[in-house]
Design a protein around this motif. Structure first.
Motif, PDB file in Angstrom:
ATOM      1  N   ALA A  11       0.594  -1.191   0.014  1.00  0.00           N
ATOM      2  CA  ALA A  11      -0.038   0.074   0.135  1.00  0.00           C
ATOM      3  C   ALA A  11       0.862   1.226  -0.059  1.00  0.00           C
ATOM      4  O   ALA A  11       0.627   2.265  -0.559  1.00  0.00           O
ATOM      5  N   CYS A  15       0.771   4.043  -2.987  1.00  0.00           N
ATOM      6  CA  CYS A  15       0.317   5.562  -2.596  1.00  0.00           C
ATOM      7  C   CYS A  15       1.613   6.313  -2.861  1.00  0.00           C
ATOM      8  O   CYS A  15       1.298   7.645  -3.633  1.00  0.00           O
ATOM      9  N   SER A  16       2.962   5.903  -2.618  1.00  0.00           N
ATOM     10  CA  SER A  16       4.022   6.787  -2.961  1.00  0.00           C
ATOM     11  C   SER A  16       3.907   7.118  -4.481  1.00  0.00           C
ATOM     12  O   SER A  16       4.428   8.090  -4.975  1.00  0.00           O
ATOM     13  N   LEU A  19       0.011   9.215  -5.544  1.00  0.00           N
ATOM     14  CA  LEU A  19      -0.424  10.463  -4.973  1.00  0.00           C
ATOM     15  C   LEU A  19       0.292  11.582  -5.535  1.00  0.00           C
ATOM     16  O   LEU A  19      -0.259  12.822  -5.581  1.00  0.00           O
ATOM     17  N   TRP A  56       0.881  11.930   1.114  1.00  0.00           N
ATOM     18  CA  TRP A  56       2.161  11.485   0.264  1.00  0.00           C
ATOM     19  C   TRP A  56       3.506  11.010   1.081  1.00  0.00           C
ATOM     20  O   TRP A  56       4.151  10.014   1.143  1.00  0.00           O
ATOM     21  N   ALA A  59       2.956   8.157   3.459  1.00  0.00           N
ATOM     22  CA  ALA A  59       2.868   7.062   2.764  1.00  0.00           C
ATOM     23  C   ALA A  59       4.666   6.806   2.442  1.00  0.00           C
ATOM     24  O   ALA A  59       5.013   5.680   2.590  1.00  0.00           O
TER      25      ALA A  59
END
Length: 99
Positions: A11, A15-16, A19, A56, A59
């Motif tokens: 995850a 997300c990295s 985002l 971000w 994350a």
């Protein structure tokens, strides 16, 4: 426990990667709305882009921490095999022969 850190790592990487794209699109929309004279829409998009930037950054940090924990976890990957204990044979009988 390994599965939890693996899910966090997946995850976090997703997300990295996603985002910053979303943040750029929202920020660009805010600039476009500002140039068209919609100050309220530009402000909302600016705040949203700032919130996405904070998520971000979180994350990225979570990905780094989960990666470090996964690297330090040095347990073997496979399941442990249990040894079977042999049942004692009756006296006078040879093992493996059925009379």
């Amino acid at each position: 426990m390994r599965g939890v850190f693996r899910r966090i790592l997946v995850a976090g990487v997703a997300c990295s990667l996603l985002l910053p794209v979303a943040m750029t699109v929202v920020f660009g929309l805010g600039v476009l709305l500002g140039s068209l004279g919609d100050a309220a829409g530009a402000a909302v998009c600016g705040r949203s882009a700032l919130a996405l930037g904070a998520v971000w950054l979180t994350a990225v940090i979570a990905t780094a921490v989960a990666s470090g924990i996964a690297a330090l976890d040095d347990r073997p990957r496979g399941r442990r095999r249990r040894r079977r204990h042999r049942i004692a044979e009756a006296p006078g009988r040879e093992p493996g022969h059925g009379d």
